[in-house]
Design an enzyme around this catalytic site. Structure first.
Site, short mmCIF file in Angstrom:
data_model
loop_
_atom_site.label_atom_id
_atom_site.label_comp_id
_atom_site.label_asym_id
_atom_site.label_seq_id
_atom_site.Cartn_x
_atom_site.Cartn_y
_atom_site.Cartn_z
N GLY A 10 0.84 -1.21 0.00
CA GLY A 10 0.00 0.00 0.00
C GLY A 10 0.87 1.25 0.00
N ARG A 72 0.55 -5.07 -4.91
CA ARG A 72 0.70 -6.11 -3.87
C ARG A 72 1.07 -7.45 -4.50
NH1 ARG A 72 -0.96 -4.00 0.99
NH2 ARG A 72 -2.58 -2.41 0.97
N ASP A 103 5.78 -5.40 5.68
CA ASP A 103 6.02 -6.79 6.03
C ASP A 103 6.08 -7.70 4.78
OD1 ASP A 103 6.04 -9.10 7.59
OD2 ASP A 103 3.86 -9.22 7.60
N THR A 125 4.71 1.38 6.33
CA THR A 125 3.30 0.99 6.41
C THR A 125 2.54 2.11 7.09
OG1 THR A 125 1.66 -0.38 7.53
CG2 THR A 125 3.87 -0.45 8.45
N ILE A 126 1.42 2.45 6.50
CA ILE A 126 0.61 3.53 7.07
C ILE A 126 0.12 3.12 8.47
CG2 ILE A 126 -1.74 2.92 6.31
CD1 ILE A 126 -0.21 6.31 5.66
N ASP A 127 -0.04 1.80 8.67
CA ASP A 127 -0.56 1.31 9.95
C ASP A 127 0.45 1.45 11.09
OD1 ASP A 127 -2.81 0.65 8.55
OD2 ASP A 127 -2.55 -1.52 8.67
N ASP A 129 2.78 -0.51 12.04
CA ASP A 129 2.89 -1.70 12.89
C ASP A 129 3.98 -2.68 12.45
OD1 ASP A 129 1.71 -2.61 10.59
OD2 ASP A 129 -0.01 -3.55 11.56
N ARG A 162 -25.53 14.29 17.75
CA ARG A 162 -25.44 12.92 17.26
C ARG A 162 -24.22 12.19 17.83
NH1 ARG A 162 -26.50 14.54 10.96
NH2 ARG A 162 -28.73 14.13 10.95
N MET A 169 -7.91 3.61 9.26
CA MET A 169 -7.15 2.42 8.87
C MET A 169 -6.47 1.78 10.08
SD MET A 169 -5.56 3.01 5.09
CE MET A 169 -6.63 2.66 3.68
N GLY A 170 -6.08 0.56 9.92
CA GLY A 170 -5.44 -0.19 11.01
C GLY A 170 -5.91 -1.62 10.94
N ARG A 171 -5.20 -2.41 10.14
CA ARG A 171 -5.62 -3.78 9.88
C ARG A 171 -5.44 -4.66 11.14
NH1 ARG A 171 -5.28 -6.57 4.79
NH2 ARG A 171 -3.74 -5.13 3.95
N GLU A 222 -10.27 -0.07 11.45
CA GLU A 222 -11.01 -0.99 10.55
C GLU A 222 -10.90 -2.46 10.97
OE1 GLU A 222 -9.15 -0.74 6.67
OE2 GLU A 222 -7.18 -1.06 7.56
N ARG A 272 -24.29 8.37 13.18
CA ARG A 272 -23.82 8.34 11.79
C ARG A 272 -22.43 7.70 11.73
NH1 ARG A 272 -28.40 9.70 11.06
NH2 ARG A 272 -29.19 11.40 9.77
N HIS A 278 -8.95 5.54 2.09
CA HIS A 278 -7.68 5.87 1.43
C HIS A 278 -7.34 7.35 1.46
CE1 HIS A 278 -8.60 1.83 0.09
NE2 HIS A 278 -7.31 1.68 -0.08
N GLN A 280 -6.61 8.74 4.00
CA GLN A 280 -5.49 8.75 4.95
C GLN A 280 -4.15 8.45 4.29
OE1 GLN A 280 -7.14 6.50 8.73
NE2 GLN A 280 -8.25 5.95 6.89
#
Ligand code: F6P
Length: 357
Positions: A10, A72, A103, A125-127, A129, A162, A169-171, A222, A272, A278, A280
């Site tokens: 990604g 990928r 990774d 990695t954007i995550d 991690d 509300r 994101m964050g797999r 996510e 809501r 994406h 991010q």
């Protein structure tokens, strides 16, 4: 020296800053030449290349995405894929390769290193991690984007009284959720590392509203999971039905919507859901990410000229170091528990029921 370079997995803001740093130092200080492989490992497998010279990198520092494009693609999944990659690298006269990725990209780099490739990795990695490094470039930009979105959502949630759920994101880990949730003043933060009890989340929101607050913000990664219980029968991340990519990852998405529905049903408050997705990963890198990416790029090209391979450059504290590629792969780095404690310290504790005597 003739050096190959690729970006895999990604994308995230700062990839171009790494490429620029590698190429500038390589050309200006070591008299190197660069061949770019397009679209990650696919370019090595299919022999799709571009010359990367001073003209190619002019003006790319503030640009998101990657001039080398990405994919990928996993060559190890194709018949004779790794051997073919080795052959294409040889044909292009590549003496060493710099692989920028996460990774998955690093796991292919390690396999190629075992086949004799002189390779240095750069963590991405954007995550945030990836094991072995304290921060990945792109993460800071993503956190800033998510925080700005949470600020915006705050004003509309307040106006309409509300609950708004923001899915980030964050797999496998909740770094973006925790950082942006703390920075944006979220009332609830949910991360993959800690499966959540939906009734407890609903109770937190009810308590806040009982205290006179009339809106709430929930930030959810996510990959966050419902704790398994008879009522929800969840316990796994919410996925789309689009199958898996070549590295075996499912496509996540939908937790925010389910959560919003459940919270409205359980609290009676209008709710809501916003998915940042994406957004991010796009746009110009922050100054922090440009600096970090440049440091990684310089670290990688210096490492090539030290002739020590099979390693990835990494940030440890404030220093750029190297770690063996094998230490960076096949596991993810969970959110620091101290950060989770900070997030928990900023919200109402759930009162525990007095024990029955
Ligand atoms: O791995 C980084 C990541 O951004 C995850 O947070 C997300 O689940 C995934 O990539 C999205 O992948 P794609 O860009 O293939 O949709």
């Amino acid at each position: 020296m003739r050096i190959g370079i690729l970006t895999g997995g990604g994308d995230c803001p700062g990839l171009n800053a790494v490429i620029r740093a590698v190429v500038r130092k390589g050309i200006m200080h070591y008299d190197d030449q660069f061949v770019g492989f397009m679209e990650g490992w696919r370019g090595v497998f299919e022999n799709k290349t571009m010359e990367v010279n001073m003209d190619a990198i002019a003006g790319i520092l503030p640009r998101g995405g990657t001039i080398l494009r990405t994919s990928r693609t996993n060559p190890a999944k194709r018949e004779g894929g790794l051997q073919r990659c080795m052959e294409n690298l040889r044909t292009n006269g590549v003496e060493a390769l710099i692989a920028i990725g996460g990774d998955d990209t690093m796991s292919v780099a390690q396999r190629m290193y075992e086949l004799g490739l002189k390779v240095v990795g750069v963590p991405k990695t954007i995550d945030n991690d990836l094991m072995g490094t304290d921060f990945c470039f792109g993460f800071d930009t993503a956190v800033n984007t998510a925080t700005e979105a949470i600020d915006r959502v705050h004003t509309t949630a307040e106006a309409h009284q509300r609950v708004i759920v923001v899915e980030v994101m964050g797999r496998d880990s909740g770094w973006i959720a925790v950082y942006s949730g703390i920075a944006g003043g979220a009332d609830v933060i949910l991360i993959p590392e800690r499966p959540f009890d939906i009734e407890e989340v609903a109770e937190r929101i009810r308590m806040r509203h009982a205290r006179g607050r009339y809106f709430s913000i929930v930030v959810v990664a996510e990959g966050a999971k419902f704790a398994t219980d008879a009522a929800t029968a969840h316990g796994a991340p919410v996925v789309t039905d689009m199958g898996k990519d070549e590295f075996g990852h499912v496509r996540l998405g939908g937790i925010g919507q389910i959560l919003a529905h459940e919270l409205e049903r359980r609290t009676g408050l209008e709710t809501r859901n916003v998915v940042l997705g994406h957004i991010q990963r796009g746009g110009s890198p922050s100054a922090f990410d440009r600096v970090l990416a440049s440091r990684y790029g310089i670290g990688a090209i210096d490492q090539v000229h030290k002739a020590e391979f099979g390693v990835m450059v990494a940030l440890r504290g404030t220093d750029i170091v190297t770690i063996p590629l094998v230490d960076a792969i096949h596991k993810t780095r969970p959110v620091d528990p101290e950060l989770v404690e900070v997030a928990m310290g900023l919200i109402d504790p759930i009162p525990t029921a007095p024990a029955n005597k």
